[in-house]
Design a protein around this motif. Structure first.
Motif, PDB file in Angstrom:
ATOM      1  N   ALA A 219       0.831  -1.207   0.000  1.00 59.05           N
ATOM      2  CA  ALA A 219       0.000   0.000   0.000  1.00 59.05           C
ATOM      3  C   ALA A 219       0.866   1.257   0.000  1.00 59.05           C
ATOM      4  N   ILE A 220       1.962   1.222   0.766  1.00 64.17           N
ATOM      5  CA  ILE A 220       2.869   2.379   0.804  1.00 64.17           C
ATOM      6  C   ILE A 220       3.510   2.590  -0.563  1.00 64.17           C
ATOM      7  N   ARG A 221       3.942   1.530  -1.212  1.00 64.94           N
ATOM      8  CA  ARG A 221       4.546   1.652  -2.543  1.00 64.94           C
ATOM      9  C   ARG A 221       3.540   2.242  -3.540  1.00 64.94           C
ATOM     10  N   ALA A 222       2.311   1.733  -3.500  1.00 65.74           N
ATOM     11  CA  ALA A 222       1.293   2.240  -4.430  1.00 65.74           C
ATOM     12  C   ALA A 222       1.025   3.727  -4.191  1.00 65.74           C
ATOM     13  N   ARG A 223       0.960   4.118  -2.927  1.00 68.34           N
ATOM     14  CA  ARG A 223       0.713   5.527  -2.608  1.00 68.34           C
ATOM     15  C   ARG A 223       1.882   6.406  -3.065  1.00 68.34           C
ATOM     16  N   ASN A 224       3.103   5.929  -2.851  1.00 70.76           N
ATOM     17  CA  ASN A 224       4.277   6.691  -3.299  1.00 70.76           C
ATOM     18  C   ASN A 224       4.294   6.832  -4.819  1.00 70.76           C
ATOM     19  N   ALA A 225       3.891   5.761  -5.517  1.00 71.20           N
ATOM     20  CA  ALA A 225       3.858   5.825  -6.986  1.00 71.20           C
ATOM     21  C   ALA A 225       2.822   6.842  -7.465  1.00 71.20           C
ATOM     22  N   MET A 226       1.664   6.859  -6.809  1.00 70.32           N
ATOM     23  CA  MET A 226       0.624   7.814  -7.196  1.00 70.32           C
ATOM     24  C   MET A 226       1.080   9.251  -6.923  1.00 70.32           C
ATOM     25  N   GLU A 227       1.744   9.473  -5.811  1.00 70.49           N
ATOM     26  CA  GLU A 227       2.234  10.814  -5.508  1.00 70.49           C
ATOM     27  C   GLU A 227       3.314  11.236  -6.495  1.00 70.49           C
ATOM     28  N   ALA A 228       4.166  10.307  -6.916  1.00 73.28           N
ATOM     29  CA  ALA A 228       5.214  10.629  -7.889  1.00 73.28           C
ATOM     30  C   ALA A 228       4.598  11.013  -9.232  1.00 73.28           C
ATOM     31  N   ASP A 229       3.582  10.300  -9.689  1.00 74.49           N
ATOM     32  CA  ASP A 229       2.903  10.641 -10.942  1.00 74.49           C
ATOM     33  C   ASP A 229       2.245  12.024 -10.835  1.00 74.49           C
ATOM     34  N   ARG A 230       1.689  12.302  -9.693  1.00 79.72           N
ATOM     35  CA  ARG A 230       1.001  13.568  -9.482  1.00 79.72           C
ATOM     36  C   ARG A 230       1.968  14.757  -9.512  1.00 79.72           C
ATOM     37  N   ASN A 231       3.166  14.555  -9.047  1.00 76.66           N
ATOM     38  CA  ASN A 231       4.179  15.613  -8.990  1.00 76.66           C
ATOM     39  C   ASN A 231       4.951  15.751 -10.300  1.00 76.66           C
ATOM     40  N   GLY A 232       4.630  15.004 -11.361  1.00 77.00           N
ATOM     41  CA  GLY A 232       5.239  15.149 -12.677  1.00 77.00           C
ATOM     42  C   GLY A 232       6.570  14.449 -12.825  1.00 77.00           C
ATOM     43  N   HIS A 233       6.841  13.478 -12.055  1.00 75.36           N
ATOM     44  CA  HIS A 233       8.080  12.712 -12.212  1.00 75.36           C
ATOM     45  C   HIS A 233       8.000  11.858 -13.462  1.00 75.36           C
ATOM     46  N   GLU A 234       9.152  11.346 -13.875  1.00 73.40           N
ATOM     47  CA  GLU A 234       9.188  10.497 -15.065  1.00 73.40           C
ATOM     48  C   GLU A 234       8.444   9.199 -14.827  1.00 73.40           C
ATOM     49  N   ALA A 235       8.034   8.638 -15.935  1.00 74.78           N
ATOM     50  CA  ALA A 235       7.318   7.366 -15.839  1.00 74.78           C
ATOM     51  C   ALA A 235       8.266   6.276 -15.367  1.00 74.78           C
ATOM     52  N   PRO A 236       7.723   5.305 -14.789  1.00 72.12           N
ATOM     53  CA  PRO A 236       8.575   4.212 -14.298  1.00 72.12           C
ATOM     54  C   PRO A 236       9.357   3.545 -15.403  1.00 72.12           C
TER      55      PRO A 236
END
Length: 259
Positions: A219-236
């Motif tokens: 759950a923590i990983r999924a939340r961190n991934a969603m926050e990273a996408d929201r902040n405009g980071h590069e795609a995985p």
């Protein structure tokens, strides 16, 4: 503890369970052997009892004949006791003892035998010789019967004590030792089962905690991934490409080839 619930105080382990089973097996084997020994001794004891009863009846008849024969000798020859005393220097009838093994119990057996010559061969030559010889045979038979009866009576007393002691041991093993071993084995098995249940429950709890921890981490990983996408980071995928050192084929310039 007492009664049927009596058991041996012992720490419940697998080794203790194995040892108690071996002790129970030994106790059962010993009980079987003692039981057979008691039965064999009891059978011999009953046979001796019958023989003693028969010999006592025979002894009464033999002593009656001996007394009548002595009366005949005294009637025909008069008092010959002094002649007997003069002729008798040593005992002619002797008794020797031997032993007989009956199921591990040594029983004495007495045996009568003759030693030396006939000390009364000249007694009654004047008169009453036939009555004297008959009296001698009858009393010899009486002594032989007495010796046999004494042998049986001694064996009777010894067997009686041994049978009582053997039966006490059989009863002690059957009603005390074997139930105590069986109750101890049941106690050890119940304790080991309880330990197994506790161990199984502990493993289930540990596995459940691991699953909960793994779910929280996911759950923590999924939340961190969603926050990273929201902040405009590069795609995985681009991040993975950069991490592996692979570049975009459009940004790559090929070297000139000379033919």
């Amino acid at each position: 503890m007492s009664g049927n619930n009596a058991r041996i105080n012992i720490f419940p382990t697998r080794m203790a369970l194995t040892n108690m089973k071996l002790k129970l097996k030994g106790a059962q084997t010993g009980h079987s052997l003692l039981k057979r020994k008691s039965e064999a001794l009891t059978k011999r004891f009953r046979g001796i009892t019958v023989k003693i009863d028969e010999l006592k009846r025979t002894m009464g008849q033999v002593m009656q004949q001996a007394s009548f024969s002595l009366a005949q000798v005294q009637y025909f020859t008069g008092d010959i006791s002094y002649q007997i005393q003069e002729a008798s220097k040593t005992a002619q009838l002797r008794v020797r003892a031997k032993q007989e093994n009956v199921s591990g119990v040594m029983l004495p057996a007495f045996e009568m035998y003759n030693e030396g010559g006939n000390a009364f061969e000249f007694t009654g030559l004047g008169r009453g010789g036939q009555q004297v010889q008959k009296a001698k045979e009858v009393y010899t038979k009486a002594v032989e019967t007495l010796v046999e009866l004494a042998s049986l009576q001694t064996a009777f007393v010894i067997l009686d004590e041994v049978i009582k002691a053997t039966n006490r041991r059989v009863n002690a093993i059957e009603h005390v030792i074997i139930p105590r071993y069986e109750n101890t084995i049941k106690y050890i098995i119940s304790e080991l089962d309880e330990q197994d249940r506790e161990e199984f429950f502990r493993l289930k709890k540990v596995q459940s905690k691991k699953k909960e921890r793994a779910a929280v981490e996911d759950a923590i990983r999924a939340r961190n991934a969603m926050e990273a996408d929201r902040n405009g980071h590069e795609a995985p995928i681009l991040q993975a490409a950069e991490e592996t050192g692979q570049l975009n084929v459009l940004d790559h310039e090929d070297e000139d080839i000379i033919f």
